[in-house]
Design an enzyme around this catalytic site. Structure first.
Site, PDB file in Angstrom:
ATOM      1  N   GLY A 161      81.214 -95.828  34.730  1.00  0.00           N
ATOM      2  CA  GLY A 161      81.339 -95.833  33.415  1.00  0.00           C
ATOM      3  C   GLY A 161      80.181 -94.931  32.965  1.00  0.00           C
ATOM      4  O   GLY A 161      80.166 -93.773  32.905  1.00  0.00           O
ATOM      5  N   CYS A 162      79.309 -95.732  32.166  1.00  0.00           N
ATOM      6  CA  CYS A 162      78.386 -95.086  31.384  1.00  0.00           C
ATOM      7  C   CYS A 162      77.189 -94.899  32.267  1.00  0.00           C
ATOM      8  O   CYS A 162      75.875 -94.832  31.892  1.00  0.00           O
ATOM      9  CB  CYS A 162      77.869 -96.262  30.323  1.00  0.00           C
ATOM     10  SG  CYS A 162      76.987 -95.435  29.441  1.00  0.00           S
TER      11      CYS A 162
END
Lengths: 264, 264
Positions: free
Chosen positions: A105-106
């Site tokens: 994700g991040c």
């Protein structure tokens, strides 16, 4: 070098007063890293020290292991591009990155699973010891150093220190990129990281730990909170994790054996 | 539902005192979103309201536009997976996502370029007006609501409000995911967002703006700083951006016409 801040006209409201004033705000800039002719990522970051950012990022990703592997490194901050070429081309890089970026994700692409499965051979064995008072002194110096943060309130900072002083310091709007920049700077200037500590303004999540593990940094200190997965990785990887380091206080979440004056 | 916090043994150092205590820290958990049988992303997030997270994320990505498009939605927090199926299958989703995730950094995949090129047709025209005192009252309520943050210091929060009160509130370790959760919750409960405001604890970067633009939310308020790219997008998209909303103060960076009591 692009300026890291910008002046803007804003409306400042304070109680019953409202006035048009100039305000300084932090810049956010898309920077694309091109690795052996493959455009691998665009990071939204502070437009300074782009070479360090690229090297730190590629190192964290496992795409380079050493300064000697780099054939050329060139950044154009007007275009927002850093080109990195290595002597030996890794044909797997493209596939590897595609897979990684889809499954994180991040996290700017580091494979969490890989680290979690890596087991005890990745354990950091550094015998460095530091006094808690020493660490808190370094944290104080660190916080006074943050120029862009003082101006804008909008950036994270990171530093790599020996037991005496700060060796390398960088700021970035992203807490991951600030870490990439200090690690990249150490790599480019042949600064050993294995007996040093890293200080960060940001929270300590799993992705920060994976970056530190790769650089074999044995101690991480933050003024902010860690997550449980961050602490789990720190325990497994042999990293001393210190959070909420403020004033004369700190919480030690793992491997407190490295704190020489406050052992239990 | 997995618990959002965990108790751990830590060493707490305070001046000359060091003691072993129990501490509460925030959990970080990898959650994979499977969209029409394609594993599209793994987010490191707080393990609550996973349905809202998935819907908000897919909406921000342009993969769903409406609750009615969803055929099934199922989450298993032990496995860390959310499965979402739509009535109509979009064959392009896989290619689209691959491309996007390679070309963005910490942004959870939203194509910045798309938004920047989108021009005036994406401009938010909402006629909502609010008093600055009203906004600061909502911010105060918002800050008192943050249960996990009070316990751990380790999460971000986001809320969607009408001019009177907070309608939807969520916390997450990621500032992007907190926004995805409140938008996802509004979509699932048919709450109109076009005349509402969003409050966030986090900094306002370009990626936050792209999420708000997609949901057509006209006002965003943060206690933290914005970036210059965040402000540029807010101006272009017709969004009122308010930062540093603390006590009786705030900075209005764009479209201050929506602040009814402090116009210039």
């Amino acid at each position: 070098m692009k300026k890291e801040t910008k002046k803007l006209d804003i409306l400042r409201i304070s109680g019953k007063k409202a006035e048009n004033v100039k305000d300084i705000i932090v810049r956010e800039y898309p920077i694309t890293i091109v690795f052996n002719d493959v455009e691998i990522v665009t990071l939204l970051c502070s437009p300074n020290n782009l070479d360090y950012l690229a090297v730190g990022f590629l190192f964290a990703e496992g795409l380079i292991n050493d300064k000697k592997e780099i054939k050329s490194l060139y950044s154009d901050d007007r275009k927002g591009v850093v080109w990195v070429e290595t002597k030996k081309k890794n044909e797997l890089a493209k596939d590897l990155l595609t897979r990684r970026f889809i499954t994180t994700g991040c996290g700017k692409g580091i494979s969490l699973v890989g680290i979690l499965e890596s087991g005890s051979d990745k354990r950091i064995k550094s015998g460095i010891k530091m006094k808690s008072t020493n660490i808190l002194e370094l944290m104080k110096t660190f916080q006074n150093k943050s120029r862009i943060h003082r101006l804008t309130g909008g950036v994270h900072s990171a530093a790599i220190c020996n037991t005496e002083k700060i060796l390398v310091f960088n700021e970035d709007i992203g807490r991951h990129s600030a870490i990439d920049k200090v690690i990249g700077e150490c790599i480019m200037h042949d600064i050993e990281m294995t007996n040093h500590l890293v200080i960060t303004s940001g929270r300590i999540t799993s992705e920060i730990l994976t970056k530190l593990a790769r650089a074999k940094i044995p101690i991480v200190v933050s003024k902010s909170a860690p997550t449980d997965l961050g602490v789990k990785l720190a325990k497994d990887l042999g990293i001393t994790l210190i959070g909420f380091a403020r004033g004369s206080r700190m919480n030690v979440y793992s491997h407190s054996r490295r704190i020489s004056d406050r052992q239990f």
